[in-house]
Design an enzyme around this catalytic site. Sequence first.
Site, PDB file in Angstrom:
ATOM      1  N   LYS A   9     -15.833  -6.486   6.204  1.00  0.00           N
ATOM      2  CA  LYS A   9     -14.874  -7.112   6.650  1.00  0.00           C
ATOM      3  C   LYS A   9     -15.321  -6.847   8.592  1.00  0.00           C
ATOM      4  O   LYS A   9     -15.481  -5.264   8.925  1.00  0.00           O
ATOM      5  CB  LYS A   9     -13.549  -7.402   5.690  1.00  0.00           C
ATOM      6  CG  LYS A   9     -14.104  -7.172   4.727  1.00  0.00           C
ATOM      7  CD  LYS A   9     -12.454  -7.143   4.230  1.00  0.00           C
ATOM      8  CE  LYS A   9     -12.362  -6.618   2.656  1.00  0.00           C
ATOM      9  NZ  LYS A   9     -11.064  -6.496   1.486  1.00  0.00           N
TER      10      LYS A   9
ATOM     11  N   HIS B 105       1.062  -1.062  -0.316  1.00  0.00           N
ATOM     12  CA  HIS B 105       0.130  -0.554  -0.284  1.00  0.00           C
ATOM     13  C   HIS B 105       1.081   1.130  -0.204  1.00  0.00           C
ATOM     14  O   HIS B 105       0.403   1.780  -0.456  1.00  0.00           O
ATOM     15  CB  HIS B 105      -0.892   0.382   1.272  1.00  0.00           C
ATOM     16  CG  HIS B 105      -1.910  -1.077   1.658  1.00  0.00           C
ATOM     17  ND1 HIS B 105      -2.059  -1.994   2.489  1.00  0.00           N
ATOM     18  CD2 HIS B 105      -2.811  -1.225   0.482  1.00  0.00           C
ATOM     19  CE1 HIS B 105      -3.524  -2.493   1.857  1.00  0.00           C
ATOM     20  NE2 HIS B 105      -3.718  -2.453   1.308  1.00  0.00           N
TER      21      HIS B 105
ATOM     22  N   SER C 129      -2.818  -7.957   3.400  1.00  0.00           N
ATOM     23  CA  SER C 129      -3.475  -7.434   5.296  1.00  0.00           C
ATOM     24  C   SER C 129      -3.354  -8.852   4.876  1.00  0.00           C
ATOM     25  O   SER C 129      -2.804  -8.809   6.242  1.00  0.00           O
ATOM     26  CB  SER C 129      -4.243  -6.436   5.025  1.00  0.00           C
ATOM     27  OG  SER C 129      -3.938  -5.107   4.705  1.00  0.00           O
TER      28      SER C 129
ATOM     29  N   ARG D  39      -1.716  -5.728  -8.389  1.00  0.00           N
ATOM     30  CA  ARG D  39      -0.603  -7.078  -7.406  1.00  0.00           C
ATOM     31  C   ARG D  39      -0.562  -8.544  -8.645  1.00  0.00           C
ATOM     32  O   ARG D  39       0.681  -8.537  -9.131  1.00  0.00           O
ATOM     33  CB  ARG D  39      -0.664  -7.882  -6.250  1.00  0.00           C
ATOM     34  CG  ARG D  39      -0.674  -6.659  -5.214  1.00  0.00           C
ATOM     35  CD  ARG D  39      -1.073  -7.479  -4.079  1.00  0.00           C
ATOM     36  NE  ARG D  39      -2.413  -7.500  -3.993  1.00  0.00           N
ATOM     37  CZ  ARG D  39      -3.612  -8.068  -3.062  1.00  0.00           C
ATOM     38  NH1 ARG D  39      -2.879  -8.378  -1.930  1.00  0.00           N
ATOM     39  NH2 ARG D  39      -4.862  -8.350  -2.772  1.00  0.00           N
TER      40      ARG D  39
HETATM   41  O1  PNS Z   1      -8.745  -2.460   0.937  1.00  0.00           O
HETATM   42  P1  PNS Z   1     -10.578  -3.209   0.349  1.00  0.00           P
HETATM   43  O2  PNS Z   1     -10.712  -4.235   0.942  1.00  0.00           O
HETATM   44  O3  PNS Z   1     -10.554  -4.321  -1.174  1.00  0.00           O
HETATM   45  O4  PNS Z   1     -11.034  -2.126  -0.182  1.00  0.00           O
HETATM   46  C1  PNS Z   1     -12.268  -2.023  -0.883  1.00  0.00           C
HETATM   47  C2  PNS Z   1     -13.050  -0.516  -0.600  1.00  0.00           C
HETATM   48  C3  PNS Z   1     -13.126  -0.179   0.572  1.00  0.00           C
HETATM   49  C4  PNS Z   1     -12.173   1.009  -1.939  1.00  0.00           C
HETATM   50  C5  PNS Z   1     -14.682  -1.545  -1.528  1.00  0.00           C
HETATM   51  O5  PNS Z   1     -15.238  -1.647  -0.644  1.00  0.00           O
HETATM   52  C6  PNS Z   1     -15.629   0.463  -1.308  1.00  0.00           C
HETATM   53  O6  PNS Z   1     -15.366   1.364  -2.502  1.00  0.00           O
HETATM   54  N1  PNS Z   1     -16.123   0.445  -0.162  1.00  0.00           N
HETATM   55  C7  PNS Z   1     -17.169   1.679   0.128  1.00  0.00           C
HETATM   56  C8  PNS Z   1     -18.585   1.239  -0.336  1.00  0.00           C
HETATM   57  C9  PNS Z   1     -18.958   1.258  -1.529  1.00  0.00           C
HETATM   58  O7  PNS Z   1     -18.690   2.834  -2.259  1.00  0.00           O
HETATM   59  N2  PNS Z   1     -19.289  -0.111  -2.131  1.00  0.00           N
HETATM   60  C10 PNS Z   1     -19.280   0.078  -3.927  1.00  0.00           C
HETATM   61  C11 PNS Z   1     -18.150  -0.008  -4.528  1.00  0.00           C
HETATM   62  S1  PNS Z   1     -18.662  -0.798  -6.476  1.00  0.00           S
END
Ligand code: PNS
Length: 161
Positions: free
Chosen positions: A41, A17, A128, A90
């Site tokens: 999560k 990150h 993570s 990645r």
């Molecule tokens: O590090 P991660 O868990 O892959 O991040 C995922 C994240 C937080 C970027 C994604 O879950 C997100 O954007 N959440 C906010 C809610 C949202 O907008 N959901 C619709 C996504 S298409």
Amino acid sequence: MRTVVYPGSFDPPTNGHLDVIQRASRLFDRVVVAVARNNNKTPLFSPDERKELIKESVSELANVDVDVFEGLLIDYVTKQNCNIVIRGIRAVSDFEFEFQMALMNRKLNEKIETLFMMPRASYSFLSSHLVKEIASLGGDVSTFVSETTSKALVTKLRKVS
Ligand code: PNS
């Protein structure tokens, strides 16, 4: 002034990150690292703890801010007067989910673009999830995360066990 948002769970932030943040900070005027509060999560670290762990690691990057957001990412990005989301990829295995999310976000707001960035190849196996698993089993994660994060993992895992 070109601002980009780099969203994620960052539970905890890894060197992968941090590598993406450094790369983005060289390309854009301002990078907002956005720690998601509400994802499905169950995180080990609270959003504010994750924010502080990232802040400590990016303190030398003057154009990087760290924030916590909740709700839809596209709404947060719009509030930041921004139309670019950065996501790290990645390996090919990341692609399907990232592709789906990028196109869904575009469907929700077609003005917002997702840019994919690749962290250094030597971080391509880092996640993570694996860092938490290794730390919880007593393994050494000091080459995968910052020193502060490594210590925070030990302290946190001691508390929750
Ligand atoms: O590090 P991660 O868990 O892959 O991040 C995922 C994240 C937080 C970027 C994604 O879950 C997100 O954007 N959440 C906010 C809610 C949202 O907008 N959901 C619709 C996504 S298409």
